[in-house]
Design a protein around this motif. Structure first.
Motif, PDB file in Angstrom:
ATOM      1  N   ARG A 186       1.255  -0.853  -0.015  1.00 30.58           N
ATOM      2  CA  ARG A 186       0.132  -0.008  -0.175  1.00 30.58           C
ATOM      3  C   ARG A 186       0.802   1.036  -0.089  1.00 30.58           C
ATOM      4  O   ARG A 186       0.642   2.326  -0.434  1.00 30.58           O
ATOM      5  CB  ARG A 186      -0.673  -0.106   1.337  1.00 30.58           C
ATOM      6  CG  ARG A 186      -2.225   0.884   1.188  1.00 30.58           C
ATOM      7  CD  ARG A 186      -2.416   1.112   2.182  1.00 30.58           C
ATOM      8  NE  ARG A 186      -2.050   1.420   3.622  1.00 30.58           N
ATOM      9  CZ  ARG A 186      -2.215   1.257   4.728  1.00 30.58           C
ATOM     10  NH1 ARG A 186      -3.807   1.254   5.255  1.00 30.58           N
ATOM     11  NH2 ARG A 186      -1.535   1.141   6.378  1.00 30.58           N
ATOM     12  N   TYR A 191      -2.539   1.598  -3.519  1.00 28.79           N
ATOM     13  CA  TYR A 191      -3.038   0.606  -3.139  1.00 28.79           C
ATOM     14  C   TYR A 191      -4.662   1.552  -3.019  1.00 28.79           C
ATOM     15  O   TYR A 191      -4.385   2.253  -1.668  1.00 28.79           O
ATOM     16  CB  TYR A 191      -3.522  -0.868  -2.736  1.00 28.79           C
ATOM     17  CG  TYR A 191      -2.358  -1.334  -4.163  1.00 28.79           C
ATOM     18  CD1 TYR A 191      -3.467  -2.953  -4.299  1.00 28.79           C
ATOM     19  CD2 TYR A 191      -1.304  -1.598  -3.871  1.00 28.79           C
ATOM     20  CE1 TYR A 191      -2.261  -4.362  -4.762  1.00 28.79           C
ATOM     21  CE2 TYR A 191      -0.839  -2.683  -4.894  1.00 28.79           C
ATOM     22  CZ  TYR A 191      -1.205  -3.791  -5.070  1.00 28.79           C
ATOM     23  OH  TYR A 191      -0.620  -5.225  -5.635  1.00 28.79           O
ATOM     24  N   ASP A 195      -9.144   0.718  -6.593  1.00 28.09           N
ATOM     25  CA  ASP A 195      -9.254  -0.340  -7.577  1.00 28.09           C
ATOM     26  C   ASP A 195      -9.474  -1.710  -7.796  1.00 28.09           C
ATOM     27  O   ASP A 195      -9.645  -2.014  -7.001  1.00 28.09           O
ATOM     28  CB  ASP A 195      -7.189  -0.330  -7.045  1.00 28.09           C
ATOM     29  CG  ASP A 195      -6.374   0.723  -7.382  1.00 28.09           C
ATOM     30  OD1 ASP A 195      -5.990   1.065  -8.524  1.00 28.09           O
ATOM     31  OD2 ASP A 195      -5.775   1.230  -6.294  1.00 28.09           O
ATOM     32  N   THR A 196      -9.364  -1.792  -8.476  1.00 30.36           N
ATOM     33  CA  THR A 196      -9.255  -3.326  -9.184  1.00 30.36           C
ATOM     34  C   THR A 196      -8.218  -3.934  -9.881  1.00 30.36           C
ATOM     35  O   THR A 196      -7.628  -3.678 -10.774  1.00 30.36           O
ATOM     36  CB  THR A 196     -10.746  -3.487 -10.497  1.00 30.36           C
ATOM     37  OG1 THR A 196     -11.532  -2.792  -9.973  1.00 30.36           O
ATOM     38  CG2 THR A 196     -10.836  -4.546 -11.184  1.00 30.36           C
ATOM     39  N   VAL A 197      -8.389  -4.992  -8.902  1.00 28.97           N
ATOM     40  CA  VAL A 197      -6.904  -5.523  -9.193  1.00 28.97           C
ATOM     41  C   VAL A 197      -7.090  -6.936  -9.742  1.00 28.97           C
ATOM     42  O   VAL A 197      -7.680  -7.516  -9.396  1.00 28.97           O
ATOM     43  CB  VAL A 197      -6.049  -6.015  -7.770  1.00 28.97           C
ATOM     44  CG1 VAL A 197      -5.102  -6.904  -7.547  1.00 28.97           C
ATOM     45  CG2 VAL A 197      -5.902  -4.571  -6.527  1.00 28.97           C
ATOM     46  N   SER A 216      -5.326  -6.621  -1.103  1.00 27.44           N
ATOM     47  CA  SER A 216      -6.459  -6.024  -1.543  1.00 27.44           C
ATOM     48  C   SER A 216      -7.741  -5.284  -0.128  1.00 27.44           C
ATOM     49  O   SER A 216      -8.282  -4.403  -0.023  1.00 27.44           O
ATOM     50  CB  SER A 216      -7.088  -6.920  -3.060  1.00 27.44           C
ATOM     51  OG  SER A 216      -6.644  -6.280  -3.835  1.00 27.44           O
ATOM     52  N   ALA A 221      -9.701  -2.432  -2.378  1.00 24.33           N
ATOM     53  CA  ALA A 221      -9.600  -2.818  -3.626  1.00 24.33           C
ATOM     54  C   ALA A 221     -10.776  -4.139  -3.682  1.00 24.33           C
ATOM     55  O   ALA A 221     -10.805  -5.079  -2.869  1.00 24.33           O
ATOM     56  CB  ALA A 221      -8.385  -2.824  -3.971  1.00 24.33           C
ATOM     57  N   ARG A 222     -10.960  -4.262  -5.540  1.00 25.82           N
ATOM     58  CA  ARG A 222     -11.988  -6.081  -5.578  1.00 25.82           C
ATOM     59  C   ARG A 222     -10.344  -6.090  -6.656  1.00 25.82           C
ATOM     60  O   ARG A 222      -9.437  -5.750  -7.615  1.00 25.82           O
ATOM     61  CB  ARG A 222     -12.686  -4.832  -6.557  1.00 25.82           C
ATOM     62  CG  ARG A 222     -13.450  -6.064  -7.726  1.00 25.82           C
ATOM     63  CD  ARG A 222     -13.884  -5.079  -9.189  1.00 25.82           C
ATOM     64  NE  ARG A 222     -14.559  -5.695  -9.895  1.00 25.82           N
ATOM     65  CZ  ARG A 222     -14.792  -5.356 -11.625  1.00 25.82           C
ATOM     66  NH1 ARG A 222     -14.273  -4.050 -11.250  1.00 25.82           N
ATOM     67  NH2 ARG A 222     -15.566  -6.227 -11.873  1.00 25.82           N
ATOM     68  N   LEU A 223     -10.891  -7.767  -6.290  1.00 28.29           N
ATOM     69  CA  LEU A 223      -9.876  -8.052  -6.329  1.00 28.29           C
ATOM     70  C   LEU A 223     -10.954  -9.585  -7.596  1.00 28.29           C
ATOM     71  O   LEU A 223     -11.317 -10.646  -7.121  1.00 28.29           O
ATOM     72  CB  LEU A 223      -9.407  -9.555  -5.314  1.00 28.29           C
ATOM     73  CG  LEU A 223      -8.468 -10.054  -5.728  1.00 28.29           C
ATOM     74  CD1 LEU A 223      -6.928  -9.776  -6.726  1.00 28.29           C
ATOM     75  CD2 LEU A 223      -7.678 -11.601  -4.687  1.00 28.29           C
TER      76      LEU A 223
END
Length: 513
Positions: A186, A191, A195-197, A216, A221-223
């Motif tokens: 981070r 992050y 974010d979309t990871v 995430s 964040a969206r994983l």
């Protein structure tokens, strides 16, 4: 760094905090199936309660056949919630490999998807509890509550080292180790919940687990998990999900740039591309940047210590081809370079790299001698030779234990590999030392070519850039190199495989025999 003073934390508190902060935000996704943070928290709690009711306690050990699926993520977090010890294993691990784990770690609760468990059961009954992930693990809203949360600094994850230089060992981490590793990502790469990871590497290995999953969870964040890898599939997921972060191995980046699917006109929103597991070839980085408009940031780290350093590429920049630098030490990471006597070397000089990180492992399971060899007064001995330049950039020279002794002269295999990969028709190369009857060694190479090339041509190419004792005396051409699921070449297998292969000899005149 402020996170260094935080008390030990668990993955369970991470999930609970995320559910409170971003309840409806997508936490994990695969094949379009989304699970929000609040629902993830609920399903983890249910699964943990059922595991506890089935007898999994803080004195138990489980092995998870860890696929990149939502069900396996829930199972991983549920085991963490119980406080049991956990081994993350390859989803296609054989019964004999799992049996070896049981011999080393004792009675194991086996957890996995139905088809994986069926393959294990086909060879005979498993000597311990077997738990299927999915509905069976999470069924029923009623029932016992999840157990009280475990201590964040207790032994948790038994993570197998890659085995790239020999037999793998189980590096033991606490849950707090994983959280602190995520905080480093981070701090390093920014992050956040915006974010979309997308991860194209296995979550069972350190890079995918921390850089993708745990970071995430920490940041909201969206994983998105890719599952089965194919260049076209990865590209379509990057476009469909509007991914801003890609976590992948160098091989994936190379295949993306070579794939015809990469010519898609669908615009991508990527702001950050992380690569680890092996060295990224400069040509791959250059081609990727030219095609997709974003540079690849390399991450240098290991199972035992987590992220050590990173090369944070500036937006729109091209990679620094041939620099050899792996980046600057990550936030909270300390580095030392020492000589054979353990004394600090002069500024700018080469030395063995020692690191101290917030994500440091506790040691190797039941391997006190191996642990003592690499942990010295709180410092982890990486075994890598390195130097720090005047700008604070860390340069890796090679592994001290992999240098080849040719008539008393030391040959760095990494240097020879770089020269070989400078040939336009070579895509992969591994250089190693073959033991000779007189106790010395000779340089050998195993290579993968993209077109017709002879050993004689490679010999001429090497002699233009290397000293005579560094030139490989024998080269083997193969269709592929043995790799771990994280994309790292298994060097220990290369020499054994070469003994069974057909090799071309580079003699003084450069002829192939």
């Amino acid at each position: 760094m402020p996170f260094l003073a935080d008390p030990p934390r668990t993955l369970g508190t991470l999930v609970a905090d995320a559910a409170a902060r971003w309840p409806g935000h997508t936490a994990v996704e695969q094949d379009g199936h989304r699970l929000g943070f609040a629902e993830l928290h609920l399903r983890v709690e249910r699964a943990a309660a059922r595991l506890a009711a089935a007898g999994l306690t803080r004195t138990s050990t489980a092995v998870l056949l860890f696929d990149n699926t939502v069900d396996c993520v829930i199972a991983f977090l549920a085991v963490a919630r119980t406080g049991a010890r956990l081994v993350t294993a390859e989803p296609h691990a054989t019964p004999s490999q799992l049996g070896a784990l049981a011999d080393d770690l004792g009675r194991l609760t086996l957890i996995g998807r139905a088809e994986r468990l069926a393959a294990v059961r086909a060879s005979g009954p498993w000597p311990g509890p077997v738990v299927e992930v999915g509905e069976e693990l999470e069924a029923g809203a009623a029932g016992p509550a999840a157990p009280a949360g475990p201590a964040g600094d207790a032994p948790f994850l038994h993570q197998l080292s890659s085995g790239s230089t020999g037999a793998p060992k189980a590096a033991v981490h606490t849950q707090d180790n994983l959280v602190r590793g995520a905080e480093i990502y981070r701090e390093s790469f920014g992050y956040g919940p915006q974010d979309t990871v997308v991860t194209a590497v296995p979550l069972l290995h350190s890079f995918g687990l921390v850089a993708a999953l745990v970071t995430s969870l920490l940041t909201g964040a969206r994983l998105v998990m890719l599952g089965r890898f194919a260049p076209g599939r990865l590209l379509s997921e990057l476009a469909r999900t509007g991914a801003t972060v890609l976590v992948a191995a160098p091989l994936a980046y190379d295949l993306l740039t070579r794939s015809g699917a990469a010519a898609s006109e669908t615009p991508l929103r990527l702001r950050l591309c992380l690569s680890s597991g092996a060295a990224l070839h400069p040509d791959t980085g250059q081609r990727f940047t030219e095609r997709f408009g974003v540079a690849i940031s390399e991450v240098y780290g290991c199972t035992e210590a987590g992220i050590i350093a990173s090369h944070r590429a500036a937006p729109g920049s091209a990679p620094a081809a041939g620099s050899g630098g792996v980046g600057r030490p990550a936030p909270g990471v300390e580095v030392r370079l020492v000589d054979d006597a353990g004394r600090d070397v002069a500024a700018g000089s080469e030395g063995v790299l020692l690191v101290r990180t917030p994500a440091m492992f506790l040691g190797y399971h039941d391997r006190p001698e191996a642990t003592a060899a690499v942990l010295r007064e709180g410092w982890y001995v990486t075994g890598d030779l390195a130097r720090l330049d005047e700008d604070g950039l860390l340069h890796l020279i090679g592994r001290k234990d992999s240098f080849i002794n040719v008539g008393g002269k030391k040959v760095n295999p990494v240097e020879v590999e770089r020269v070989l990969l400078g040939h336009p028709l070579l895509t992969e190369a591994v250089v190693w030392g073959e033991a000779l009857p007189d106790g010395g060694q000779r340089v050998r190479a195993t290579v993968v070519s993209a077109g017709p090339v002879s050993a004689a041509e490679l010999g001429r190419h090497c002699r233009e850039h290397l000293q005579p004792h560094q030139v490989p005396g024998q080269v083997e051409f193969v269709g592929s190199l043995p790799k771990s699921s994280s994309g790292k070449t298994r060097r220990a297998e290369v020499a054994a495989a070469a003994a069974r292969g057909t090799a071309g000899t580079i003699d003084q005149g450069g002829a192939r025999s």
